[in-house]
Motif scaffolding. Structure first.
Motif, PDB file in Angstrom:
ATOM      1  N   TYR A  52     -35.586 -22.643  -4.139  1.00 54.98           N
ATOM      2  CA  TYR A  52     -36.496 -22.011  -5.103  1.00 54.98           C
ATOM      3  C   TYR A  52     -37.612 -21.290  -4.337  1.00 54.98           C
ATOM      4  N   GLY A  53     -37.209 -20.472  -3.365  1.00 55.27           N
ATOM      5  CA  GLY A  53     -38.195 -19.722  -2.575  1.00 55.27           C
ATOM      6  C   GLY A  53     -38.373 -18.319  -3.122  1.00 55.27           C
ATOM      7  N   SER A  54     -38.505 -17.368  -2.210  1.00 53.28           N
ATOM      8  CA  SER A  54     -38.763 -15.979  -2.600  1.00 53.28           C
ATOM      9  C   SER A  54     -37.692 -15.482  -3.584  1.00 53.28           C
ATOM     10  N   GLN A  55     -36.432 -15.489  -3.171  1.00 53.46           N
ATOM     11  CA  GLN A  55     -35.360 -15.039  -4.069  1.00 53.46           C
ATOM     12  C   GLN A  55     -35.085 -16.074  -5.162  1.00 53.46           C
ATOM     13  N   GLY A  56     -35.069 -17.349  -4.788  1.00 55.05           N
ATOM     14  CA  GLY A  56     -34.648 -18.404  -5.718  1.00 55.05           C
ATOM     15  C   GLY A  56     -35.456 -18.427  -7.008  1.00 55.05           C
ATOM     16  N   ALA A 116     -31.932 -26.513  -7.469  1.00 58.49           N
ATOM     17  CA  ALA A 116     -31.853 -27.581  -6.472  1.00 58.49           C
ATOM     18  C   ALA A 116     -32.887 -27.333  -5.385  1.00 58.49           C
ATOM     19  N   GLU A 117     -33.582 -28.391  -5.036  1.00 57.08           N
ATOM     20  CA  GLU A 117     -34.588 -28.316  -3.969  1.00 57.08           C
ATOM     21  C   GLU A 117     -34.574 -29.636  -3.202  1.00 57.08           C
ATOM     22  N   GLN A 118     -35.403 -29.715  -2.181  1.00 55.48           N
ATOM     23  CA  GLN A 118     -35.507 -30.966  -1.426  1.00 55.48           C
ATOM     24  C   GLN A 118     -36.436 -31.900  -2.180  1.00 55.48           C
ATOM     25  N   LYS A 119     -35.950 -33.134  -2.365  1.00 52.35           N
ATOM     26  CA  LYS A 119     -36.722 -34.096  -3.159  1.00 52.35           C
ATOM     27  C   LYS A 119     -38.120 -34.269  -2.561  1.00 52.35           C
ATOM     28  N   LEU A 173     -29.641 -19.792  -2.204  1.00 50.90           N
ATOM     29  CA  LEU A 173     -30.809 -18.978  -1.853  1.00 50.90           C
ATOM     30  C   LEU A 173     -31.726 -19.743  -0.901  1.00 50.90           C
ATOM     31  N   LEU A 174     -31.094 -20.348   0.096  1.00 50.81           N
ATOM     32  CA  LEU A 174     -31.803 -21.028   1.178  1.00 50.81           C
ATOM     33  C   LEU A 174     -31.988 -20.027   2.316  1.00 50.81           C
ATOM     34  N   PRO A 175     -32.911 -20.326   3.251  1.00 49.55           N
ATOM     35  CA  PRO A 175     -32.982 -19.472   4.445  1.00 49.55           C
ATOM     36  C   PRO A 175     -31.596 -19.415   5.113  1.00 49.55           C
ATOM     37  N   ASP A 176     -31.221 -18.251   5.626  1.00 48.78           N
ATOM     38  CA  ASP A 176     -29.864 -18.071   6.152  1.00 48.78           C
ATOM     39  C   ASP A 176     -29.494 -19.114   7.210  1.00 48.78           C
ATOM     40  N   GLN A 177     -30.465 -19.468   8.058  1.00 47.26           N
ATOM     41  CA  GLN A 177     -30.164 -20.372   9.179  1.00 47.26           C
ATOM     42  C   GLN A 177     -29.982 -21.819   8.729  1.00 47.26           C
ATOM     43  N   ILE A 178     -30.303 -22.123   7.456  1.00 49.78           N
ATOM     44  CA  ILE A 178     -30.167 -23.495   6.948  1.00 49.78           C
ATOM     45  C   ILE A 178     -28.939 -23.635   6.049  1.00 49.78           C
ATOM     46  N   GLN A 179     -28.398 -22.501   5.596  1.00 49.88           N
ATOM     47  CA  GLN A 179     -27.338 -22.548   4.580  1.00 49.88           C
ATOM     48  C   GLN A 179     -26.134 -23.380   5.005  1.00 49.88           C
ATOM     49  N   LYS A 180     -25.697 -23.208   6.251  1.00 54.90           N
ATOM     50  CA  LYS A 180     -24.501 -23.938   6.695  1.00 54.90           C
ATOM     51  C   LYS A 180     -24.755 -25.455   6.689  1.00 54.90           C
ATOM     52  N   ALA A 195     -27.160 -13.978  -1.648  1.00 56.47           N
ATOM     53  CA  ALA A 195     -27.959 -12.752  -1.765  1.00 56.47           C
ATOM     54  C   ALA A 195     -27.967 -11.975  -0.453  1.00 56.47           C
ATOM     55  N   HIS A 196     -27.222 -12.484   0.522  1.00 59.24           N
ATOM     56  CA  HIS A 196     -27.087 -11.803   1.820  1.00 59.24           C
ATOM     57  C   HIS A 196     -25.802 -12.353   2.439  1.00 59.24           C
ATOM     58  N   GLY A 197     -25.062 -11.490   3.139  1.00 54.12           N
ATOM     59  CA  GLY A 197     -23.721 -11.873   3.569  1.00 54.12           C
ATOM     60  C   GLY A 197     -23.612 -12.676   4.855  1.00 54.12           C
ATOM     61  N   SER A 257     -34.949  -5.964  -2.316  1.00 59.53           N
ATOM     62  CA  SER A 257     -36.404  -6.156  -2.327  1.00 59.53           C
ATOM     63  C   SER A 257     -36.719  -7.642  -2.180  1.00 59.53           C
ATOM     64  N   PRO A 258     -37.963  -7.953  -1.783  1.00 60.69           N
ATOM     65  CA  PRO A 258     -38.382  -9.358  -1.768  1.00 60.69           C
ATOM     66  C   PRO A 258     -38.322  -9.944  -3.175  1.00 60.69           C
ATOM     67  N   GLY A 259     -38.186 -11.274  -3.254  1.00 54.97           N
ATOM     68  CA  GLY A 259     -38.033 -11.940  -4.543  1.00 54.97           C
ATOM     69  C   GLY A 259     -39.182 -11.696  -5.511  1.00 54.97           C
TER      70      GLY A 259
HETATM   71  P1  NDP Z   1     -37.153 -18.674   1.302  1.00 50.04           P
HETATM   72  O1  NDP Z   1     -37.424 -19.144   2.673  1.00 50.04           O
HETATM   73  O2  NDP Z   1     -38.207 -17.909   0.573  1.00 50.04           O
HETATM   74  O3  NDP Z   1     -36.778 -19.887   0.339  1.00 50.04           O
HETATM   75  C1  NDP Z   1     -35.873 -20.876   0.658  1.00 50.04           C
HETATM   76  C2  NDP Z   1     -36.098 -22.099  -0.215  1.00 50.04           C
HETATM   77  O4  NDP Z   1     -35.145 -23.078   0.165  1.00 50.04           O
HETATM   78  C3  NDP Z   1     -37.475 -22.726  -0.045  1.00 50.04           C
HETATM   79  O5  NDP Z   1     -38.006 -22.968  -1.314  1.00 50.04           O
HETATM   80  C4  NDP Z   1     -37.164 -24.014   0.696  1.00 50.04           C
HETATM   81  O6  NDP Z   1     -38.015 -25.070   0.298  1.00 50.04           O
HETATM   82  C5  NDP Z   1     -35.792 -24.330   0.201  1.00 50.04           C
HETATM   83  N1  NDP Z   1     -35.056 -25.262   1.057  1.00 50.04           N
HETATM   84  C6  NDP Z   1     -35.087 -25.372   2.396  1.00 50.04           C
HETATM   85  N2  NDP Z   1     -34.237 -26.352   2.802  1.00 50.04           N
HETATM   86  C7  NDP Z   1     -33.673 -26.860   1.676  1.00 50.04           C
HETATM   87  C8  NDP Z   1     -32.722 -27.888   1.418  1.00 50.04           C
HETATM   88  N3  NDP Z   1     -32.227 -28.599   2.424  1.00 50.04           N
HETATM   89  N4  NDP Z   1     -32.351 -28.141   0.127  1.00 50.04           N
HETATM   90  C9  NDP Z   1     -32.864 -27.431  -0.886  1.00 50.04           C
HETATM   91  N5  NDP Z   1     -33.796 -26.452  -0.699  1.00 50.04           N
HETATM   92  C10 NDP Z   1     -34.198 -26.171   0.556  1.00 50.04           C
HETATM   93  O7  NDP Z   1     -35.784 -17.830   1.359  1.00 50.04           O
HETATM   94  P2  NDP Z   1     -35.518 -16.347   0.857  1.00 50.04           P
HETATM   95  O8  NDP Z   1     -35.639 -16.301  -0.625  1.00 50.04           O
HETATM   96  O9  NDP Z   1     -36.277 -15.368   1.693  1.00 50.04           O
HETATM   97  O10 NDP Z   1     -33.987 -16.159   1.277  1.00 50.04           O
HETATM   98  C11 NDP Z   1     -32.937 -16.702   0.520  1.00 50.04           C
HETATM   99  C12 NDP Z   1     -31.715 -15.802   0.665  1.00 50.04           C
HETATM  100  O11 NDP Z   1     -31.991 -14.527   0.097  1.00 50.04           O
HETATM  101  C13 NDP Z   1     -31.314 -15.526   2.114  1.00 50.04           C
HETATM  102  O12 NDP Z   1     -29.923 -15.444   2.172  1.00 50.04           O
HETATM  103  C14 NDP Z   1     -31.934 -14.157   2.385  1.00 50.04           C
HETATM  104  O13 NDP Z   1     -31.256 -13.429   3.400  1.00 50.04           O
HETATM  105  C15 NDP Z   1     -31.727 -13.503   1.038  1.00 50.04           C
HETATM  106  N6  NDP Z   1     -32.600 -12.361   0.756  1.00 50.04           N
HETATM  107  C16 NDP Z   1     -33.939 -12.470   0.943  1.00 50.04           C
HETATM  108  C17 NDP Z   1     -34.773 -11.400   0.679  1.00 50.04           C
HETATM  109  C18 NDP Z   1     -36.251 -11.506   0.850  1.00 50.04           C
HETATM  110  O14 NDP Z   1     -36.893 -10.462   0.826  1.00 50.04           O
HETATM  111  N7  NDP Z   1     -36.859 -12.674   0.993  1.00 50.04           N
HETATM  112  C19 NDP Z   1     -34.220 -10.100   0.212  1.00 50.04           C
HETATM  113  C20 NDP Z   1     -32.808 -10.147  -0.094  1.00 50.04           C
HETATM  114  C21 NDP Z   1     -32.041 -11.237   0.216  1.00 50.04           C
HETATM  115  P3  NDP Z   1     -39.176 -25.620   1.281  1.00 50.04           P
HETATM  116  O15 NDP Z   1     -40.270 -24.625   1.200  1.00 50.04           O
HETATM  117  O16 NDP Z   1     -39.498 -26.934   0.677  1.00 50.04           O
HETATM  118  O17 NDP Z   1     -38.568 -25.715   2.658  1.00 50.04           O
END
Ligand code: NDP
Ligand code: MG
Length: 330
Positions: A24-28, A45-48, A79-86, A106-108, A131-133
């Motif tokens: 639930y970050g920028s895109q989420g 879904a987020e981290q508890k 919609l997690l950071p790319d480096q954490i998705q796997k 949202a990104h390949g 664009s950013p979320g």
């Molecule tokens: P963010 O870093 O903004 O958000 C990621 C979210 O994931 C955070 O809320 C983070 O929570 C949460 N998170 C981290 N670890 C876990 C976990 N183990 N379980 C559940 N939640 C977790 O990411 P973005 O929105 O920037 O990027 C998401 C995707 O969108 C990526 O693939 C990116 O490439 C793509 N994208 C991003 C764009 C952008 O401008 N930002 C544009 C287009 C695509 P916490 O803060 O608690 O760690």
């Protein structure tokens, strides 16, 4: 190239599904809120125990951990950071995916570089807002949207593209226009663009210009305005009407000076370096380096962040922006 708009997409396809948004970050937050406002059933879904978990709850969502959310849903957007998705995929998502579910991105990056390899029975799609979320949310609330790319990597259902279009409609993308691409092209052009031009290229150009003026004895405040602050005004003109609008709007002196001097900076040597950067993206070298950097605790990232934070343009900029209260209100 086809561009899809509202009439090309059927939101009902998504209303029949249960959607989980992981992260639930920028895109989420933007996808979750926009889809809910479009009448789609969404869980988050987020981290508890995290701050973000609370924020999602306060926004009225049912929030769960990823494994629970995936079990209940049939469309799962990561919609997690790319480096954490796997890491999250291996731990919480893979074993809870069913045949016929749809995995969305949202990104390949992770699909293209084979960090995530879903089984053949899973549909795989991408909806990538350009664009950013926060802008995805803001434009939606105003009744418009941002352009999106869509792509389909696996399609056992035969209707994954229609589902991607429905998603794009639900977040406001079809109000602006949606272009179809594939995971490879989206990933490679996105990484190249941010490295060579948008983030890397522009930041180094700004810093170098600032340093040259300050070295020559000009005031850092003046250098900041010339090299960083005014960049926005120029970029806005590109955005509105390309190079011609920029050149039309600036003085003839600026136009001639820019066109005659600019090519001395961006030379064949610079382009050759861009070609190398593109190669490193295409052959996976960059992806490998970035994932290893993350796994090692990001030592290089932290060093580079510190250098940027401590650059004089940042301290001078912070001071001057404080004097310009209207900047944050725009
Ligand atoms: P963010 O870093 O903004 O958000 C990621 C979210 O994931 C955070 O809320 C983070 O929570 C949460 N998170 C981290 N670890 C876990 C976990 N183990 N379980 C559940 N939640 C977790 O990411 P973005 O929105 O920037 O990027 C998401 C995707 O969108 C990526 O693939 C990116 O490439 C793509 N994208 C991003 C764009 C952008 O401008 N930002 C544009 C287009 C695509 P916490 O803060 O608690 O760690
Ligand atoms: Mg991008």
């Amino acid at each position: 190239m086809n561009i899809y708009y509202n009439d090309d997409a059927n939101l009902e396809l998504l209303k029949n599904k249960k959607v989980a948004i992981i992260g639930y970050g920028s895109q989420g937050h933007a996808h979750a809120l926009n889809l809910r406002d479009s009448g789609v059933s969404v869980t988050v879904a987020e981290q508890k125990g995290s701050e973000v978990w609370k924020q999602a709850e306060e926004a009225g969502f049912t929030v769960m951990e990823a494994d629970e959310a995936v079990k209940e849903a049939n469309v799962i957007m990561i919609l997690l950071p790319d480096q954490i998705q796997k890491i999250v995929y291996d731990k919480s998502i893979a074993e809870n995916l069913n045949e016929g579910d749809t995995l969305a991105f949202a990104h390949g990056f992770n699909i293209h570089f084979k960090q995530i390899v879903p089984s053949e029975g899973v549909n795989v799609m991408m909806i990538a807002p350009k664009s950013p979320g926060h802008l995805v949310r803001r434009t939606f609330e105003k009744g418009s949207g941002v352009p999106c790319l869509i792509a389909v990597e696996q399609d056992p259902s035969g209707s994954t593209k229609d589902l991607a279009l429905a998603w794009a409609k639900g977040i406001g993308g079809t109000r602006a226009g949606v272009i179809e691409t594939n995971f490879k092209d989206e990933t490679e052009t996105d990484l190249f663009g941010e490295q060579a031009v948008l983030c890397g290229g522009s930041a180094e150009l700004i810093k170098a210009g600032f340093e040259v003026l300050v070295e020559a004895g000009y005031s850092p405040e003046l250098a900041f305005f010339e090299c960083m602050h005014e960049m926005k005004l120029i970029v806005d003109l590109y955005y509105e009407g390309g190079l011609s609008r920029m050149n039309y709007s600036v003085s003839d002196t600026a136009e001639y000076g820019g066109m005659s001097r600019g090519p001395r900076l961006i030379t064949e040597e610079t382009k050759n370096e861009m070609r190398k950067i593109l190669k490193e993206v295409q052959n996976g070298q960059f992806a490998k380096e970035w994932l290893a950097e993350y796994a090692a605790g990001q030592p290089k990232m932290e060093k580079l962040r510190k250098e940027n934070r401590e650059h004089q343009i940042e301290t001078v900029g912070a001071k001057l922006r404080n004097m310009m209260s209207w900047i944050m209100e725009q």
